[in-house]
Design an enzyme around this catalytic site. Structure first.
Site, PDB file in Angstrom:
ATOM      1  N   ASP A   1       0.686  -1.143  -0.095  1.00  0.00           N
ATOM      2  CA  ASP A   1       0.028   0.067   0.010  1.00  0.00           C
ATOM      3  C   ASP A   1       0.984   1.147   0.006  1.00  0.00           C
ATOM      4  O   ASP A   1       1.904   1.223   0.824  1.00  0.00           O
ATOM      5  CB  ASP A   1      -0.843   0.072   1.128  1.00  0.00           C
ATOM      6  CG  ASP A   1      -1.748   1.301   1.337  1.00  0.00           C
ATOM      7  OD1 ASP A   1      -1.638   2.200   1.889  1.00  0.00           O
ATOM      8  OD2 ASP A   1      -2.994   1.040   0.885  1.00  0.00           O
ATOM      9  N   PRO A   2       0.558   2.207  -0.943  1.00  0.00           N
ATOM     10  CA  PRO A   2       1.628   3.376  -0.961  1.00  0.00           C
ATOM     11  C   PRO A   2       1.473   4.140   0.540  1.00  0.00           C
ATOM     12  O   PRO A   2       2.732   4.544   0.763  1.00  0.00           O
ATOM     13  CB  PRO A   2       0.823   4.211  -2.033  1.00  0.00           C
ATOM     14  CG  PRO A   2       0.108   3.404  -2.772  1.00  0.00           C
ATOM     15  CD  PRO A   2      -0.249   2.176  -1.919  1.00  0.00           C
ATOM     16  N   ALA A   3       0.751   4.082   1.223  1.00  0.00           N
ATOM     17  CA  ALA A   3       0.897   4.689   2.513  1.00  0.00           C
ATOM     18  C   ALA A   3       1.195   3.912   3.665  1.00  0.00           C
ATOM     19  O   ALA A   3       1.277   4.203   4.872  1.00  0.00           O
ATOM     20  CB  ALA A   3      -0.848   5.094   2.992  1.00  0.00           C
ATOM     21  N   ARG A   4       1.844   2.731   3.226  1.00  0.00           N
ATOM     22  CA  ARG A   4       2.589   1.823   4.212  1.00  0.00           C
ATOM     23  C   ARG A   4       1.564   1.011   4.942  1.00  0.00           C
ATOM     24  O   ARG A   4       1.814   0.502   6.100  1.00  0.00           O
ATOM     25  CB  ARG A   4       3.629   2.399   4.990  1.00  0.00           C
ATOM     26  CG  ARG A   4       4.692   3.296   4.351  1.00  0.00           C
ATOM     27  CD  ARG A   4       5.265   2.517   3.456  1.00  0.00           C
ATOM     28  NE  ARG A   4       6.298   1.392   3.800  1.00  0.00           N
ATOM     29  CZ  ARG A   4       6.850   0.592   2.946  1.00  0.00           C
ATOM     30  NH1 ARG A   4       6.772   0.540   1.874  1.00  0.00           N
ATOM     31  NH2 ARG A   4       7.744  -0.475   3.495  1.00  0.00           N
ATOM     32  N   LEU A   5       0.157   1.153   4.636  1.00  0.00           N
ATOM     33  CA  LEU A   5      -0.679   0.372   5.411  1.00  0.00           C
ATOM     34  C   LEU A   5      -1.209  -0.859   4.706  1.00  0.00           C
ATOM     35  O   LEU A   5      -2.174  -0.923   3.934  1.00  0.00           O
ATOM     36  CB  LEU A   5      -2.255   1.195   5.321  1.00  0.00           C
ATOM     37  CG  LEU A   5      -1.931   2.557   6.206  1.00  0.00           C
ATOM     38  CD1 LEU A   5      -3.123   3.426   6.183  1.00  0.00           C
ATOM     39  CD2 LEU A   5      -1.645   2.126   7.810  1.00  0.00           C
TER      40      LEU A   5
END
Length: 192
Positions: free
Chosen positions: A168-172
């Site tokens: 996930d790009p948001a590191r989620l």
């Protein structure tokens, strides 16, 4: 349901990776030797089914010696074009001689000769030594099929856990963990 069967999920993902990645069957094999020292290296997945994940090697190699001392391993697949990673861990068993023979017969002849010529993981004085061994093995089997060496076989990692990770790009990141207990798979989500 396919979403409840991690082997089916892996197989579908592997099929997609086979279309989009250069070497989808490359996986990091992590082992721990008799002295408790970890080691990791890339090997190639050659088969996956309900039993587990199969790879082949020289039985005198460092990885095979570690597996003899501690028959547990972890595998890591990473497919950047898909933003996917799969981590597998479990016990390890030898494949049968018949399975090893069948697979060895499908290898290119030069790979078969190489399996005989290489004392994998042993110190090599010079490339000339290996080249000479290759010539000797070619001569030995000239005009005949190359049989599987008795010191070369396969291992099957019997999964106890399989984790599917999606970037996930948001590191989620999405993390789905399957764990096998009493022959049944349970599924859970993990925090990123």
């Amino acid at each position: 349901m396919p979403g409840d069967d991690p082997i089916a999920m892996f197989s579908a993902l592997f099929e997609r990776a086979s279309r989009e990645c250069a070497e989808p069957n490359a996986m990091v094999l992590s082992t721990v030797d008799a002295d408790g020292r970890p080691s990791a290296r890339y090997v190639l997945l050659k088969e996956v089914d309900s039993r587990g994940f199969v790879f082949y090697t020289n039985l005198g190699s460092r990885k095979a010696r570690a597996l003899a001392a501690n028959p547990h391993a972890a595998l890591t697949f990473y497919w950047p074009p898909l933003d996917k990673q799969v981590c597998v861990s479990g016990g390890v068993e030898h494949v049968s001689a018949a399975e090893a023979d069948r697979y060895f017969a499908t290898r290119p002849r030069e790979s078969q000769i190489g399996a005989w010529a290489s004392t994998q993981s042993a110190t090599l004085d010079s490339r000339a030594v290996l080249d000479q061994r290759i010539r000797e093995i070619r001569d030995r089997f000239e005009g005949a099929p190359v049989p599987r060496p008795p010191f070369w076989s396969g291992f099957c990692v019997i999964p106890q856990s399989i984790e599917f990770w999606t970037r996930d790009p948001a590191r989620l990141h999405e993390r789905i963990l399957f764990e096998r207990r009493d022959g049944e798979w349970s599924r859970s989500l993990l925090f990123p």
